[in-house]
Design a protein around this motif. Structure first.
Motif, PDB file in Angstrom:
ATOM      1  N   UNK A  41       0.716  -1.186  -0.050  1.00  0.00           N
ATOM      2  CA  UNK A  41      -0.003   0.147   0.056  1.00  0.00           C
ATOM      3  C   UNK A  41       1.036   1.419  -0.112  1.00  0.00           C
ATOM      4  N   UNK A  42       2.007   1.156   0.901  1.00  0.00           N
ATOM      5  CA  UNK A  42       2.772   2.185   0.529  1.00  0.00           C
ATOM      6  C   UNK A  42       3.443   2.632  -0.635  1.00  0.00           C
ATOM      7  N   UNK A  43       3.976   1.511  -1.289  1.00  0.00           N
ATOM      8  CA  UNK A  43       4.557   1.579  -2.617  1.00  0.00           C
ATOM      9  C   UNK A  43       3.457   2.275  -3.578  1.00  0.00           C
ATOM     10  N   UNK A  44       2.219   1.635  -3.484  1.00  0.00           N
ATOM     11  CA  UNK A  44       0.999   2.202  -4.519  1.00  0.00           C
ATOM     12  C   UNK A  44       0.865   3.760  -4.109  1.00  0.00           C
ATOM     13  N   UNK A  45       0.597   4.056  -2.860  1.00  0.00           N
ATOM     14  CA  UNK A  45       0.339   5.258  -2.645  1.00  0.00           C
ATOM     15  C   UNK A  45       1.183   6.401  -2.929  1.00  0.00           C
ATOM     16  N   UNK A  46       2.713   6.000  -2.832  1.00  0.00           N
ATOM     17  CA  UNK A  46       3.904   6.925  -3.127  1.00  0.00           C
ATOM     18  C   UNK A  46       3.817   6.994  -4.684  1.00  0.00           C
ATOM     19  N   UNK A  81      -3.597  11.823  10.803  1.00  0.00           N
ATOM     20  CA  UNK A  81      -4.372  11.070   9.648  1.00  0.00           C
ATOM     21  C   UNK A  81      -5.073   9.746  10.206  1.00  0.00           C
ATOM     22  N   UNK A  82      -4.697   9.131  11.103  1.00  0.00           N
ATOM     23  CA  UNK A  82      -5.527   8.118  11.490  1.00  0.00           C
ATOM     24  C   UNK A  82      -6.678   8.657  12.311  1.00  0.00           C
ATOM     25  N   UNK A  83      -6.393   9.638  13.094  1.00  0.00           N
ATOM     26  CA  UNK A  83      -7.495  10.035  14.065  1.00  0.00           C
ATOM     27  C   UNK A  83      -8.400  11.013  13.329  1.00  0.00           C
ATOM     28  N   UNK A  84      -8.143  11.463  12.391  1.00  0.00           N
ATOM     29  CA  UNK A  84      -8.844  12.429  11.534  1.00  0.00           C
ATOM     30  C   UNK A  84      -8.998  12.203   9.967  1.00  0.00           C
ATOM     31  N   UNK A  85      -9.430  10.951   9.834  1.00  0.00           N
ATOM     32  CA  UNK A  85      -9.386  10.300   8.450  1.00  0.00           C
ATOM     33  C   UNK A  85     -10.350  11.187   7.632  1.00  0.00           C
ATOM     34  N   UNK A  86     -11.655  11.350   8.198  1.00  0.00           N
ATOM     35  CA  UNK A  86     -12.732  11.999   7.347  1.00  0.00           C
ATOM     36  C   UNK A  86     -12.418  13.580   7.129  1.00  0.00           C
ATOM     37  N   UNK A 115       2.725   8.321   0.999  1.00  0.00           N
ATOM     38  CA  UNK A 115       2.942   7.185   1.261  1.00  0.00           C
ATOM     39  C   UNK A 115       2.301   7.206   2.714  1.00  0.00           C
ATOM     40  N   UNK A 116       2.334   8.293   3.631  1.00  0.00           N
ATOM     41  CA  UNK A 116       1.876   8.401   4.945  1.00  0.00           C
ATOM     42  C   UNK A 116       0.388   8.710   4.828  1.00  0.00           C
ATOM     43  N   UNK A 117      -0.085   9.535   4.034  1.00  0.00           N
ATOM     44  CA  UNK A 117      -1.536   9.718   3.955  1.00  0.00           C
ATOM     45  C   UNK A 117      -2.250   8.729   3.547  1.00  0.00           C
ATOM     46  N   UNK A 118      -1.662   7.708   2.692  1.00  0.00           N
ATOM     47  CA  UNK A 118      -2.349   6.286   2.332  1.00  0.00           C
ATOM     48  C   UNK A 118      -2.870   5.474   3.715  1.00  0.00           C
ATOM     49  N   UNK A 121       2.299   0.745  13.357  1.00  0.00           N
ATOM     50  CA  UNK A 121       2.156   1.408  11.745  1.00  0.00           C
ATOM     51  C   UNK A 121       3.339   2.490  11.733  1.00  0.00           C
ATOM     52  N   UNK A 122       3.186   3.352  12.739  1.00  0.00           N
ATOM     53  CA  UNK A 122       4.168   4.512  12.691  1.00  0.00           C
ATOM     54  C   UNK A 122       5.787   4.027  12.696  1.00  0.00           C
ATOM     55  N   UNK A 123       5.876   2.837  13.188  1.00  0.00           N
ATOM     56  CA  UNK A 123       7.292   2.455  13.275  1.00  0.00           C
ATOM     57  C   UNK A 123       7.558   1.574  11.730  1.00  0.00           C
ATOM     58  N   UNK A 124       6.689   1.026  11.313  1.00  0.00           N
ATOM     59  CA  UNK A 124       6.653   0.566   9.879  1.00  0.00           C
ATOM     60  C   UNK A 124       7.127   1.729   8.907  1.00  0.00           C
ATOM     61  N   UNK A 125       6.310   2.667   8.969  1.00  0.00           N
ATOM     62  CA  UNK A 125       6.409   3.652   7.890  1.00  0.00           C
ATOM     63  C   UNK A 125       7.805   4.469   8.268  1.00  0.00           C
ATOM     64  N   UNK A 126       8.285   4.727   9.460  1.00  0.00           N
ATOM     65  CA  UNK A 126       9.433   5.220   9.667  1.00  0.00           C
ATOM     66  C   UNK A 126      10.697   4.376   9.026  1.00  0.00           C
ATOM     67  N   UNK A 127      10.359   3.218   9.438  1.00  0.00           N
ATOM     68  CA  UNK A 127      11.580   2.352   8.665  1.00  0.00           C
ATOM     69  C   UNK A 127      11.566   2.251   7.120  1.00  0.00           C
TER      70      UNK A 127
END
Lengths: 207, 207
Positions: free
Chosen positions: A158-163, B99-104, B163-166, B182-188
DNA sequence: CTGTTATAAAAACGTATGTTCGTAATTAAA
DNA sequence: TTTAATTACGAACATACGTTTTTATAACAG
């Protein structure tokens, strides 16, 4: 006040699809009136119904045709490539290239999903999942064969696709970067990170 | 057939904003009728105009308030952090969490931009650019101080944001992964790549 | 209690919408 | 040349829309 000289079914239908795509892209499906669409085509509103069944069907058709083509072209792009690394590279190049070339179609496929009736919605979401699963499959294969290390396959996909899809929002054909340069940059970011620290350099970037 | 018992201005306004947000998120701005909105609030359509000036103003207000808060909270999240690496980490954590908290709110800020009148549109786009520039600034600082290596600062910034907004599109609070995971995965993924090859491993992933 | 303001109902306004229908003219087939 | 199928016009339909206006009652300030 009747059939006009030179009128031709398929030609009109193509004009409707083309104008419809542009209007939905710029104004949105709900905001596009059939009178405005007809005016762009050069016919009266009622005459649209010689070519479409409903407004909803026009939207669905535009989206469906695009999704079918997207899937077909992806298969072509991956055809004959076996190595996961090469397949990932091919996926990235295809996705970026296609999304640059068809940014309007791509945009309405995302933004007008909620304007689809539930039956049509389900079909399109199904096709999109098929597309996503191609990428997930590539990642899974790479992990299974020991070639890839991925933190979380689904999140990564999903990250790749979004990016990659984000390229639609900023790329300009006459801009600073060419399509090939963009593809190269994205590939590098997928493989080596978007931001690297200098005291922890990645390995040689062979191209 | 007049003012009802217990009627209260601010309370009604808040109900309008809340219902409006939900309806615009699910149906889209154009597809949301004021009669439907009024019904959700429990008043008549005309009575809405005791609280809003136009439908367009309601949309703009929802978006504007959200963008202002987004920028303010980002400043709070980055306050006192000087090192580019730490700032990048803080940005990622903030962006994902918000973005998780305010997705709408986030969703309508992107999807309803084209429903804004040009004056309102310009304001919102300006605010969004402010937000984007915060991230670009972090990357530029890191590069300038020799701490970061970035292929292309602008492309990387847009890539990170996309990527993050996704996360909005797939994250479920009750799902497999927690917000922190999720935050950890994205950071990595930002720092070391989304997909790494085994024969070219990245350096130790200290957390 | 009195006077003012705030809030909602109810009805209406003008306009726009997606769609249908009958008709006429053009094209294509026989 | 005759016949049938296409294609578009023009008018209309029912409905829905955002918004305004008038009126009546509740809330509040003095």
């Amino acid at each position: 006040m009747a059939r006009t000289v030179g009128s031709n079914g398929p030609k009109t239908m193509e004009a409707i699809r083309k104008a419809g795509l542009r209007l939905i892209y710029t104004q949105g499906y709900e905001a596009m009136s059939l009178r405005r669409l007809a005016a762009e085509v050069g016919i009266q509103a009622g005459s649209l119904y010689n070519h479409i069944t409903t407004k909803q069907d026009l939207l669905f058709d535009l989206i469906k045709v695009h999704m079918d083509e997207l899937l077909e072209r992806l298969d072509q792009a991956l055809d004959g490539i076996a190595d996961p690394e090469d397949r990932l590279q091919a996926f990235i190049a295809f996705h970026v290239g296609y999304h640059i070339a068809r940014k309007r179609e791509v945009f309405i496929c995302y933004s007008e999903l909620r304007s689809l009736e539930s039956k049509n919605y389900d079909i399109v979401v199904g096709l999109r999942q098929q597309y996503e699963r191609k990428l997930i499959g590539i990642l899974d294969d790479g992990v299974a064969s020991g070639r890839f290390t991925v933190a979380d396959t689904t999140v990564a996909a999903y990250g790749i696709l979004a990016m990659l899809t984000g390229v639609c929002t900023w790329f300009k054909p006459a801009g600073r970067l060419s399509k090939e340069e963009v593809t190269g940059i994205y590939t590098g970011m997928v493989r080596h990170g978007l931001v690297r620290t200098v005291d922890a350099p990645a390995v040689a970037e062979a191209t």
